[in-house]
Write an enzyme that holds these catalytic residues in place. Sequence first.
Site, short mmCIF file in Angstrom:
data_model
loop_
_atom_site.label_atom_id
_atom_site.label_comp_id
_atom_site.label_asym_id
_atom_site.label_seq_id
_atom_site.Cartn_x
_atom_site.Cartn_y
_atom_site.Cartn_z
N ASP A 76 -3.70 7.70 4.49
CA ASP A 76 -3.17 6.37 4.82
C ASP A 76 -3.80 5.88 6.12
O ASP A 76 -4.24 6.68 6.95
CB ASP A 76 -1.65 6.46 4.96
CG ASP A 76 -0.98 5.10 4.97
OD1 ASP A 76 -1.65 4.09 4.66
OD2 ASP A 76 0.22 5.03 5.30
N GLU A 77 -3.83 4.55 6.31
CA GLU A 77 -4.35 3.94 7.55
C GLU A 77 -5.73 4.50 7.90
O GLU A 77 -6.00 4.88 9.05
CB GLU A 77 -3.37 4.16 8.72
CG GLU A 77 -1.96 3.65 8.47
CD GLU A 77 -1.84 2.14 8.49
OE1 GLU A 77 -2.87 1.45 8.59
OE2 GLU A 77 -0.71 1.64 8.39
N LYS B 22 0.81 -1.21 0.00
CA LYS B 22 0.00 0.00 0.00
C LYS B 22 0.85 1.26 0.00
O LYS B 22 0.46 2.26 -0.63
CB LYS B 22 -0.97 0.02 1.18
CG LYS B 22 -0.35 0.25 2.55
CD LYS B 22 -1.41 0.34 3.61
CE LYS B 22 -0.79 0.53 4.99
NZ LYS B 22 -0.04 1.77 5.15
N THR B 23 1.99 1.26 0.70
CA THR B 23 2.85 2.46 0.70
C THR B 23 3.36 2.74 -0.70
O THR B 23 3.40 3.90 -1.14
CB THR B 23 4.03 2.27 1.67
OG1 THR B 23 3.53 1.96 2.98
CG2 THR B 23 4.88 3.53 1.73
N GLN C 266 -7.46 -4.66 10.01
CA GLN C 266 -6.34 -4.31 10.89
C GLN C 266 -6.66 -3.10 11.77
O GLN C 266 -5.75 -2.41 12.23
CB GLN C 266 -5.08 -4.02 10.06
CG GLN C 266 -4.53 -5.24 9.35
CD GLN C 266 -3.17 -5.00 8.73
OE1 GLN C 266 -2.15 -4.94 9.42
NE2 GLN C 266 -3.14 -4.83 7.42
N ARG D 269 2.29 -10.89 10.51
CA ARG D 269 3.65 -10.36 10.68
C ARG D 269 4.68 -11.37 10.17
O ARG D 269 5.83 -11.01 9.93
CB ARG D 269 3.96 -10.08 12.16
CG ARG D 269 3.11 -9.04 12.88
CD ARG D 269 2.96 -7.77 12.10
NE ARG D 269 1.74 -7.80 11.30
CZ ARG D 269 1.49 -6.98 10.30
NH1 ARG D 269 2.38 -6.08 9.95
NH2 ARG D 269 0.36 -7.05 9.61
#
Length: 740
Positions: A218-219, A34-35, A249, A609
């Site tokens: 973002d987020e 996504k970044t 998330q 993770r």
Amino acid sequence: MSSKLLANLNEPQLTAVTLPHTSALILAGAGSGKTRVLTTRIAWLLTTGQVSPSGVLAVTFTNKAAKEMLTRLSSMVQVNVRTMWMGTFHGLCNRFLRMHWREAGLPQTFTIMDTQEQLSMIKRILKQNNIDDEKFPAKQLSWFISSAKEEGLRSNAVEAFDEYTRKQVELYQLYEATCQREGVVDFAELMLRCYECLSKFEALREHYNARFRYILVDEFQDTNTLQYKWLRLLAGPNTAVLAVGDDDQSIYGFRGAKVANMQRFEHDFAPAKIIKLEQNYRSDGSILEAANALIRNNNGRLGKELWTDQGHGEPIRVFQGYSDGEEAAFVLDSVKAAMNDGVPLDDIAILYRSNAQSRVFEHGLFNAGIPYRVYGGLRFFERAEVKHAMAYLRLINNPEDDNALLRVVNFPPRGIGAKSIENLQQVATATGVTLWQAACSGGAGSRAQVPMAQFIGLIEGMRIATKGLALPEIVRHLLDASTLKALYVADKDGQDRVENLEELISAADNFLRETGGVIHIENFDGSISESDDPMSAFLAHASLEAGDTQAAEGRAALQMMTVHSSKGLEFDYVFMTGLEEGLFPHDNSLNDDGGLEEERRLMYVAITRARKRLHFSYAQMRMLHGQTRYNVPSRFLDEVPAALLKWLSAKPKNLLAMEPHAPLSGDSSGRNLSSFAASIGSASRTDSGFRIGQQVSHAKFGHGVIINADGSGKNVQVEVNFVDHGIKRLALEYAKLTAI
């Protein structure tokens, strides 16, 4: 140039980057890039001339993320991106208010208070208005004010349905007036003041609506109520808003994050597209299948399925330990095996739900000499609340310890100010005595005479009351008598600190079990002698564990962290520990609306993770927060398909037909704990003649029944279910139990 930017993007990524001028919602799964999509989208807009840097507003949740995006952009485009509005919500609001301070009703040189400065102001207001700071703790009032502001509410808009809340509202009003008079703002005020300014001044709002043709966030799943309202004000009719986030998330509900903002975005912004980034570039297939299966149990999801072309990979390894010590030993052995296989320590992580769980792993790593780093936190014996408790223990052991006295003489606060402490130090230096001796002779001065006498009485009283008690019982007593535990219990944000204090009892108990309270001392002639003073030995042990085993920055080290702290990180090997009902999912979540679903999202974060190998582990019995818990496996283990799991120990049956998902605690209500203890391998009779099921009496805790026992010789430990005090773990050598 634009074709180079778009190289190596998968189809959904390419669609997101090259969207026309329209609002869109990007559901970006863990490890889906996504970044890269966000930065490439901005670079593509700039490179193709669709917008200038000043026409872009990009919002991130951390300064680190903003700097990373700016660095990447600078290497991707030939224009000056420094003029772009990119940063955190608070950073962008500060920038706005510096430009429009008049409209915002602020002085041009307004200053921003950090958390400690805000607390200091609140304490000052309480003192000036003769408000009882025990009834209205400063930290609790700070939380009340910030929560109201994050909902967009001034003091006159907060509804109060009881006298206590009405008083909090009055104090909120006094706080607002003080801030305005002194020209200062707190972090929440930055957002609220900016929002109010945009709401009030239509011309100003229209200016920014026209200026920002593209807003990227973002987020997005972590936005709160006020942040969402702020974005709606900034976005004009011709603004294209790109919201990037993952509802699976969303794990910060306790901070005010509203996962429902993603659904609201669909309603309010009517995005032309909802793009799902589902290809994961991080984890093997088995790990992603486990994450997908788990999160499907949540309701109201926007929905996506992670996948990878990297192959299925290894099964998830599951270990069931008899105790938390056995669980830690398994993790330690697995870490050593990974190191022998050439896995870098930096690529190994131990995750846990609660900070207090770190202690047993830290102890094992310390003894093994394996460097570790507690990410986003401190090692157990370095945590402030633990250091306070250890200072009291040091004073009980040796009142002449000046450092220990200075740490707790006014903590919790008891009216001994800095001037009185300075007087005490001057008297001690002038007369060549310790601070304790100076205090006993009235060296703190007349103003502190009464509180100092009370402090001296407290320490002496604790020493007398704990004489003859086992070390864990001494720790338990001082936590209560010093009011340290009560201080943090009253703090809304103090749960972690309470758990750490209670875990100190477990640390003392574990120390006795491992060493019998004996410390080995090397003499001048090289011979070794033993000291059988358990308190001194434990204090020395704690000092050593607080030494330099935690790796310095830049040195390879195993990573330890809570699952919350792990978000955004990734590792080759991940150990997800403590998968027990009541611990993960946490007891508290079962009572909160939506709490269980947030716990499941937290587990989803933990699973994703891992890149190559994932371990699950739990303990049937755990000494946690000073209480013995008998556990059943977490429901989350049941929600992962059995075909994905490789059990390294016997897969458990439904233990004693206990309700599999009932919250557990340290009590025995409704459970045959005696039978359970016997079923998991306890001896029927201790070396000292006591047996499981026997009724006993203790000088402090009264009548109880022995429900478990382990160890041999001097190291026998028993668990007793006391009528009035619940389950306590005691060393038989010190507990002085009497059979009834």
